[in-house]
Design an enzyme around this catalytic site. Structure first.
Site: not given
Ligand code: NDP
Length: 284
Positions: A49, A93, A116
């Site tokens: 990422k 994460q 997200d």
């Protein structure tokens, strides 16, 4: 029949190039990631990422915390980043270390910065058809179907898996695009009976090669979200032999995986544009 392989690597590269142009036009955009603990797969995802964000001109902040960090400290850090004007997008994460409350931590992220799309405000807006941030994996699957001209409107679609991060948002996006959607899961009585009727199958399960050729209608579009590390190497949820029956199939690797990162970058730009008053959405 041999299926057309839906090339996520190529489409993702194009999306990243578009994001790079937008990032240049905007001048600056910032993405912060928080990794708690040292899960090896998570470390790989975070590294990818960051590399992808840097390449398109998004500034990144890579926050790493030991697994022993108290939950209150993780939440306090998220609140700091919420208040930091240089950060447009933020993600925590997953999975978090055992014992840490995933709901509390992910809900601490400011919904505007929640690239997200896991915050209940974003999940709710997606449900209501007024999304700001869409979970990147499901969004990537929709973009692949669109790229290859797979007709979603009126199609019978089967989503295998009902997780908050992939299965549920996938089903909602397909429904919003006018598919007739069936969601299957571990308690579904006869999975093959459902998949055999489907024009579109999305497998987001985490079981190597669960979907076999006999479960697929000839000509169907099959999207394989699965990433399973096995002793034989990386395997999707779909047996590659499905290519002999399906009309379209995403390969693993090179299908959905690269799309997830590309759309995360697009979400970061959406957050940045929204925060600068350059993007309106109806869900606020
Ligand atoms: P979860 O474990 O959260 O969810 C799996 C789902 O599959 C559950 O809903 C479960 O049902 C269902 N399921 C399990 N076994 C069966 C079965 N035998 N038949 C039918 N349904 C079953 O996984 P995720 O959604 O997080 O991830 C799914 C896969 O996608 C994983 O391989 C993951 O690594 C991969 N992934 C890939 C990404 C990418 O970028 N390509 C991003 C995110 C995930 P129940 O709810 O009843 O337990």
């Amino acid at each position: 029949m041999t299926a057309t392989l839906m090339n996520g690597t190529a489409l993702a590269a194009r999306i990243r190039a578009e994001v790079a142009v937008e990032a240049r036009e905007l001048g600056s955009a910032g993405l912060a990631t928080i990794l708690v603990g040292d899960d090896p797969a998570s470390e790989i995802y975070i590294a990818r990422k960051h590399a992808a964000a840097t390449e398109v001109g998004i500034q990144t902040r890579d926050v790493r915390l030991p697994a022993s960090t108290p939950e209150d400290e993780v939440v306090a850090l998220i609140e700091e980043l919420n208040a930091d004007d240089s950060i447009d997008g933020m993600l925590v994460q997953l999975p978090l270390p055992k014992g840490m409350d995933e709901v509390r931590v992910t809900h601490a992220v400011d919904p505007i910065k929640d690239v997200d799309g896991f915050h209940p405000v974003n999940a709710g807006n997606l449900y209501l058809g007024t999304p700001l941030h869409i979970p990147a994996t499901a969004w990537g699957c929709m973009e692949l179907l669109a790229e290859y001209g797979v007709e979603v409107g009126g199609a019978d679609a089967v989503v295998i898996g009902r997780s908050e991060i992939v299965g549920k948002p996938m089903a909602i996006l397909l429904l919003a695009a006018n598919a007739t959607v069936t969601i299957c899961h571990s308690r579904t009585k006869d999975l093959a009976e459902h998949t055999r009727r489907a024009d579109i199958v999305v497998a987001a399960v985490g079981r190597p090669w669960l979907v076999t050729p006999d479960m697929v209608k000839p000509g169907a579009a099959v999207v394989d979200v699965g990433i399973n590390r096995t002793e034989h190497g990386l395997r999707g949820d779909v047996d590659p032999a499905v290519a002999e029956v399906a009309g379209y199939l995403t390969p693993v690797p090179g299908g959905v995986g690269p799309m997830t990162i590309a759309l995360l970058l697009r979400s970061t730009l959406r957050a940045a544009r929204y925060r600068r008053g350059l993007l309106a959405f109806r869900g606020n």
